[in-house]
Design a protein around this motif. Structure first.
Motif, PDB file in Angstrom:
ATOM      1  N   GLN A 141       0.690  -1.264   0.179  1.00 21.39           N
ATOM      2  CA  GLN A 141       0.220   0.039  -0.221  1.00 21.39           C
ATOM      3  C   GLN A 141       1.202   0.882   0.289  1.00 21.39           C
ATOM      4  O   GLN A 141       0.363   2.360  -0.657  1.00 21.39           O
ATOM      5  N   SER A 142       1.938   1.297   1.045  1.00 23.25           N
ATOM      6  CA  SER A 142       2.771   1.975   0.836  1.00 23.25           C
ATOM      7  C   SER A 142       3.662   2.502  -0.660  1.00 23.25           C
ATOM      8  O   SER A 142       5.023   3.187  -0.976  1.00 23.25           O
ATOM      9  N   GLY A 143       3.546   1.598  -1.502  1.00 20.78           N
ATOM     10  CA  GLY A 143       4.568   1.852  -2.997  1.00 20.78           C
ATOM     11  C   GLY A 143       5.427   1.125  -2.415  1.00 20.78           C
ATOM     12  O   GLY A 143       6.833   1.503  -3.370  1.00 20.78           O
ATOM     13  N   LYS A 144       6.054   0.423  -1.580  1.00 22.05           N
ATOM     14  CA  LYS A 144       7.691  -0.402  -2.030  1.00 22.05           C
ATOM     15  C   LYS A 144       7.705  -2.031  -2.196  1.00 22.05           C
ATOM     16  O   LYS A 144       6.280  -1.977  -2.485  1.00 22.05           O
ATOM     17  N   HIS A 145       8.661  -2.118  -3.040  1.00 23.25           N
ATOM     18  CA  HIS A 145       9.449  -3.251  -3.584  1.00 23.25           C
ATOM     19  C   HIS A 145       8.826  -4.393  -2.736  1.00 23.25           C
ATOM     20  O   HIS A 145       9.728  -3.720  -1.044  1.00 23.25           O
ATOM     21  N   ILE A 146       8.795  -5.417  -2.318  1.00 27.30           N
ATOM     22  CA  ILE A 146       9.043  -6.623  -1.074  1.00 27.30           C
ATOM     23  C   ILE A 146      10.198  -7.868  -1.884  1.00 27.30           C
ATOM     24  O   ILE A 146       9.702  -8.553  -2.473  1.00 27.30           O
ATOM     25  N   PHE A 147      10.714  -7.949  -0.828  1.00 25.18           N
ATOM     26  CA  PHE A 147      11.401  -9.278  -0.844  1.00 25.18           C
ATOM     27  C   PHE A 147      11.407  -9.690   0.618  1.00 25.18           C
ATOM     28  O   PHE A 147      10.716  -9.214   2.136  1.00 25.18           O
ATOM     29  N   CYS A 148      10.192 -11.274   0.507  1.00 25.22           N
ATOM     30  CA  CYS A 148       9.924 -11.552   1.594  1.00 25.22           C
ATOM     31  C   CYS A 148      10.302 -12.999   1.860  1.00 25.22           C
ATOM     32  O   CYS A 148      10.649 -13.642   0.978  1.00 25.22           O
ATOM     33  N   GLU A 149      11.217 -13.176   3.158  1.00 26.69           N
ATOM     34  CA  GLU A 149      11.051 -14.649   3.954  1.00 26.69           C
ATOM     35  C   GLU A 149      10.202 -15.377   3.039  1.00 26.69           C
ATOM     36  O   GLU A 149       8.626 -14.836   3.902  1.00 26.69           O
ATOM     37  N   LYS A 150      10.282 -16.621   3.111  1.00 23.86           N
ATOM     38  CA  LYS A 150       8.777 -17.510   3.401  1.00 23.86           C
ATOM     39  C   LYS A 150       8.319 -17.854   4.669  1.00 23.86           C
ATOM     40  O   LYS A 150       9.440 -17.600   5.480  1.00 23.86           O
ATOM     41  N   PRO A 151       7.614 -18.264   5.316  1.00 20.24           N
ATOM     42  CA  PRO A 151       6.396 -18.267   4.674  1.00 20.24           C
ATOM     43  C   PRO A 151       5.284 -16.729   4.351  1.00 20.24           C
ATOM     44  O   PRO A 151       5.293 -16.361   5.082  1.00 20.24           O
ATOM     45  N   ILE A 152       3.883 -17.223   3.379  1.00 15.94           N
ATOM     46  CA  ILE A 152       3.480 -15.338   3.416  1.00 15.94           C
ATOM     47  C   ILE A 152       2.801 -15.194   5.335  1.00 15.94           C
ATOM     48  O   ILE A 152       2.800 -14.535   5.476  1.00 15.94           O
ATOM     49  N   ASP A 153       1.933 -15.978   4.712  1.00 19.78           N
ATOM     50  CA  ASP A 153       1.370 -15.771   6.027  1.00 19.78           C
ATOM     51  C   ASP A 153       1.198 -17.924   6.829  1.00 19.78           C
ATOM     52  O   ASP A 153       0.883 -18.267   5.288  1.00 19.78           O
ATOM     53  N   LEU A 154       0.930 -18.163   7.420  1.00 20.76           N
ATOM     54  CA  LEU A 154       0.084 -20.170   7.710  1.00 20.76           C
ATOM     55  C   LEU A 154      -0.861 -20.640   7.372  1.00 20.76           C
ATOM     56  O   LEU A 154      -1.304 -21.040   7.579  1.00 20.76           O
ATOM     57  N   SER A 155      -1.573 -19.175   7.042  1.00 18.94           N
ATOM     58  CA  SER A 155      -3.517 -19.064   7.040  1.00 18.94           C
ATOM     59  C   SER A 155      -3.310 -18.876   5.002  1.00 18.94           C
ATOM     60  O   SER A 155      -2.264 -18.108   4.825  1.00 18.94           O
ATOM     61  N   VAL A 156      -3.618 -19.979   4.120  1.00 21.44           N
ATOM     62  CA  VAL A 156      -3.698 -19.624   2.542  1.00 21.44           C
ATOM     63  C   VAL A 156      -4.180 -18.025   2.562  1.00 21.44           C
ATOM     64  O   VAL A 156      -3.829 -17.700   1.411  1.00 21.44           O
ATOM     65  N   ALA A 157      -4.911 -18.463   3.030  1.00 21.78           N
ATOM     66  CA  ALA A 157      -5.984 -17.240   2.650  1.00 21.78           C
ATOM     67  C   ALA A 157      -5.676 -16.295   2.759  1.00 21.78           C
ATOM     68  O   ALA A 157      -5.408 -15.247   2.001  1.00 21.78           O
ATOM     69  N   ARG A 158      -4.893 -15.456   4.296  1.00 18.41           N
ATOM     70  CA  ARG A 158      -4.022 -14.588   4.094  1.00 18.41           C
ATOM     71  C   ARG A 158      -3.266 -14.256   2.999  1.00 18.41           C
ATOM     72  O   ARG A 158      -2.967 -13.230   2.806  1.00 18.41           O
ATOM     73  N   ALA A 159      -2.539 -15.116   2.768  1.00 12.31           N
ATOM     74  CA  ALA A 159      -1.756 -15.284   1.277  1.00 12.31           C
ATOM     75  C   ALA A 159      -2.365 -15.026   0.700  1.00 12.31           C
ATOM     76  O   ALA A 159      -1.875 -13.582  -0.354  1.00 12.31           O
ATOM     77  N   GLN A 160      -2.906 -15.223   0.207  1.00 14.63           N
ATOM     78  CA  GLN A 160      -4.005 -14.886  -0.822  1.00 14.63           C
ATOM     79  C   GLN A 160      -3.866 -13.501  -0.837  1.00 14.63           C
ATOM     80  O   GLN A 160      -4.280 -13.035  -2.334  1.00 14.63           O
ATOM     81  N   ALA A 161      -4.653 -13.712   0.043  1.00 17.47           N
ATOM     82  CA  ALA A 161      -5.407 -11.699  -0.370  1.00 17.47           C
ATOM     83  C   ALA A 161      -3.541 -10.567   0.017  1.00 17.47           C
ATOM     84  O   ALA A 161      -4.183 -10.027  -0.585  1.00 17.47           O
ATOM     85  N   CYS A 162      -2.781 -10.923   0.382  1.00 20.75           N
ATOM     86  CA  CYS A 162      -1.399 -10.396   0.398  1.00 20.75           C
ATOM     87  C   CYS A 162      -0.980 -10.469  -1.355  1.00 20.75           C
ATOM     88  O   CYS A 162      -0.572  -9.307  -1.541  1.00 20.75           O
ATOM     89  N   ALA A 163      -0.547 -11.584  -1.995  1.00 22.60           N
ATOM     90  CA  ALA A 163      -0.683 -11.353  -3.668  1.00 22.60           C
ATOM     91  C   ALA A 163      -1.923 -10.686  -3.927  1.00 22.60           C
ATOM     92  O   ALA A 163      -1.423  -9.722  -5.024  1.00 22.60           O
ATOM     93  N   GLU A 164      -2.875 -10.779  -3.787  1.00 20.54           N
ATOM     94  CA  GLU A 164      -3.464  -9.763  -4.041  1.00 20.54           C
ATOM     95  C   GLU A 164      -3.793  -8.231  -4.078  1.00 20.54           C
ATOM     96  O   GLU A 164      -3.360  -6.724  -4.790  1.00 20.54           O
ATOM     97  N   ALA A 165      -2.762  -7.604  -2.258  1.00 22.31           N
ATOM     98  CA  ALA A 165      -2.517  -6.575  -2.205  1.00 22.31           C
ATOM     99  C   ALA A 165      -1.428  -6.322  -3.201  1.00 22.31           C
ATOM    100  O   ALA A 165      -1.665  -5.092  -3.257  1.00 22.31           O
TER     101      ALA A 165
END
Lengths: 331, 331, 331, 331
Positions: free
Chosen positions: C83-107
């Motif tokens: 949302q702040s327009g920063k590029h992201i490098f993120c360690e695995k996992p995105i989140d333990l919940s697949v639903a939240r992980a998918q929400a991140c991907a959408e964001a």
């Protein structure tokens, strides 16, 4: 069917006798050994009879003699076998004296019998595979050979007394490897330097021998070879060589009893090499006798001739001389 | 001296016959095969005679039968051999039907004869070395086994028609390895899931079989095993397993024809594994028959019993069921 | 010049921070960690400043955030960074919940920022060499994958409490390897069966987890994969995979601290594998960040996308479900 | 903070400069090279300035000079650096003349500055691991050393004109390995025999040099060593040694770019060794400079002294003499 007599019922005689007995087209008739019990036991085990050299040489039914007697009996047995018209398979060396070895070679030629030397390493599946790739030119022309030759442990010093020294007793095989691998096109050694020490057992020095030896050779064509040998490798019988060629390298590794690799807190562990020559060259001993009889049948050339035996002994003599003088020898 | 008759003069029958003929204390008397020529040739080569099952079972001088006939003849031969009081060495599998296999086991027990199954991998020097280290507890308790089992190439699809499918025909050996290595203390599989595909040859699908298979097993004690198998490995016969234990890991590697390593502009190259089972398990085939007769003599327990044969087939059945249903199977 | 903030000054955060600081064209500006001391120490060491997520997201001079915070903070940081327009490098996992992980991907998609997942194994020189040979088709089409993934030792059971279980915590990397190696052409898993046990530490069972796990997968195209994983390998970090293809096999072995081989009376010993992920993947951690900035610059595709992160987690979820139900899962 | 000037902006100078620039506690101030462009480019890249030897020696702010200039400039730079009170890190060799090399060593001693020779192989992780095991006595007393030293390809003959010959140019490193590994307790060579040939490129003979060389050494304590060297190995840079000890053997193998093993119809293939010294000794070059500054700080002894440099050159001289005379040399 070829009828064979074996001279010698010791460690190596028993190997050869068993391989002879199992060869199709070959009958092991006689076992001869001054130690009558050893001969009797071996003969009984393989369905043969005990005999004497005199009787064997007089027996027109015997086609082949296999000589695995002590070294100092070789030249006499070869000469008499040749004179009796028997074909000959003989353990290395022909004789500790090059002159006597040459006389044997002449007796063989004069009699027109076949004679093959027991340089069994030329029949080792790994060494022979390397040799075939070299012969096919798979990796170009040979340039440099490194031979590693180490026994698992030194024999008692007194056992080495009549051995002729480490070069004639042990490195004779390595000199043969050198000629077989690096001199296949008729090249020969022209320069040799050898040195060595007693590092394993100081007793060996007291009988005038060494237990650790290194030899360098250069051939007429400028090819180079190094041999390193020791009477002791704590990890077992170490029999390797590697050959650098214009397009690559061939390395012949040791054989292992199993292909188990164990990983634990201390490291990743493979088996030690096979224990000693009886294990490592078991297949080679079998194959060299099969080759002997096949070649006898086909009339082709033996892979190891009595001339090879003489040539290896000349190198052993030169190495002994170099060690003694501290100087290089020009051949 | 034990007198033996061999049933089957095909590829594996010839191996066993030659090994029997070479065993001290064993006389190969008869070779039986509906293909009369094959039987005659093999018998002549080994100094035996051609015979028939009827004659063999009626001959009180025969102590042992070695069954290397086609699979569908096994159960009948085992049953009749047992009823005739002959000891039995039988190639795997007992029968494609577990019920018939169990009936064979009962016939053997009822007759009080000895019966050993030809799971030759238990006699492979590498696999057996790993087994011995496990038995000694060298690296703690076994936890996880990975078995790799790949043939050098797939047979024609029509050849696989009556084979019972890849699990009964090919992985039966791997199921036996699983039980031998992971269940030595009486543990057994309690959960199994298998799947597979036709990736090598689509023809194989047309006869209702697959050519690539994976199986997972969990034992009652929670130990885990994975088997991966393919009818084709372009690099040759791939026969490995590794076992993770509480204190380390044992890996059983392939055997190579030679220990030559070639380095050239393209890389560093070792030999491919030995070509196929006749090469890789040559020594194992010899050792399993030696074990059979030693054990017969000593009265001890065979390393591979007919019960082991039944147990491996039950696992093959379970894997076939899991493949068909797409579900795990509880045993 | 890209300005970067790192979230997390723990073990993996320190690795990333040091690699960032050494990258040409990159300036490490800020280190954020609720543990102020850790942040201050790391910042001082690398010439950066301590900051907070709020300040970072508000700072228009920051181009990139590297997320190495605890797992439960990932999804919030990703979303706010996007949302702040920063590029992201993120360690695995995105989140333990697949639903939240998918929400991140959408964001991430909605914000149009770049986001790469830290699946560093794809940058390991050995694994990547295998991948390149597969991509070139050097040995034909992939058929069967075997992944071995073992840690040197299990963490205390309480540490695993919030980890999401062995499939989400540990095998997530192996699921990514499966997709990267076996599904490069868009293939995906369609069938999965998983099981496991507590064999290493019974305490781990008390927090509802296992320490030994096996997974089997079959893809839509019928390719097969097996993963075996354990929290303990007494010989160190064991990270291997092998892939059978139509024309051969590639095996990725472990890396060793040195190439010394010791032969002694006990055997022939090589080094254990490198101790753990910080050693084995040291070069991979460096290379993945170099790739991130090169790709940011060139506008190309990341080797590991946030979609890869979601896909691996779906497989981890399926494996967890299969373990719980004792049944296979159709995807 | 130590301030450093580098002499030489060629291949090896750039390596050292980059390693110096990355060392904590070290500032690379100046780069000097008669090729102004090379110096300017390197200086710019690493944030240093271009300078001249005169300016460097006159600059009291410079603590250390790193000499990576052409060989014929070494002795002059060493002497002037010593006289200016600068500590010295110098690439091998000191000088092609042993007399001048000894004069350098005296100048260094007289000035009381520190001087370390760039025998980087002593810092190779594999070689150093072997050295540490020897020092700990893990496998007993050293007896026999075999060193293999082969470049991937020969330089043009004209490039070798001023090199001093293969023994001074190439085997100098191997002589240092010999002393480091086999003479750790103060032992030294007392007998040496060398020979060689032009087998790779006949042009090399026209400039009075050889491209294939073998050396044998015996120490005062009777230890034995063999070195084999070639300007060409078609499979890449071959840098190995093995040492036989009273309780076993250590072998130092080559390093590979990856641990991928490919099995296909042609064999089982591993990577070739790392291409050349810049790859193989990348880590060693980094570690030797780290050691230099740590030792400067701690006041301890350098792992490679200027006396080691002189000693290796004496052996190279002796080998050259042996080659020329065809005789062994007593040292």
């Amino acid at each position: 069917m070829k009828n064979v007599a074996v001279f010698g019922a010791g460690r190596i005689g028993r190997i050869h006798a068993a391989n002879l007995a199992a060869l199709p087209g070959v009958t092991l008739k006689y076992v001869c050994d001054p130690m009558g019990d050893a001969a009797a036991q071996l003969a009984a085990q393989l369905g043969a009879q005990v005999s004497t050299p005199e009787a064997v040489f007089a027996d027109a039914g015997i086609d082949v003699v296999a000589i695995a007697a002590p070294t100092d009996a070789h030249s006499d047995l070869i000469t008499r076998a040749a004179q009796s018209g028997k074909h000959i398979f003989c353990e290395k060396p022909i004789d500790l004296s090059v002159a006597r070895a040459q006389a044997c070679a002449e007796a063989v030629r004069a009699a027109g019998v076949a004679c093959m030397m027991g340089f069994q390493r030329r029949f080792d599946p790994t060494f022979n595979e390397a040799k075939e790739r070299l012969a096919r030119g798979d990796i170009g022309k040979p340039e440099m050979l490194v031979v590693t030759s180490r026994d698992p442990g030194a024999p008692p010093a007194h056992y080495l007394k009549g051995s002729g020294g480490i070069f004639r007793d042990m490195l004779i095989h390595d000199f043969d490897i050198f000629r077989w691998i690096l001199c296949a096109d008729g090249d020969e050694a022209e320069w040799l330097a050898a040195t060595g020490s007693c590092l394993v057992d100081p007793e060996i020095a007291t009988v005038g021998d060494i237990d650790s030896a290194v030899v360098t050779l250069r051939t007429r064509q400028g090819r180079l070879a190094q041999i390193n040998a020791s009477r002791r490798a704590a990890y077992g019988y170490d029999q390797r060589f590697e050959i650098l060629c214009s397009n690559g390298m061939l390395q012949c590794g040791n054989h292992r009893p199993s292909e188990v690799v164990q990983s634990d807190a201390a490291g990743v562990h493979a088996d030690k090499p096979e224990h000693f020559f009886l294990q490592r060259y078991r297949e080679a001993y079998r194959l060299e006798l099969a080759h002997f009889f096949e070649t006898l049948q086909s009339g082709g050339a033996f892979r190891t001739t009595i001339e090879d035996g003489v040539a290896a002994q000349k190198l052993a003599d030169a190495a002994s001389e170099s060690l003694a003088s501290g100087q290089a020898v020009r051949l």
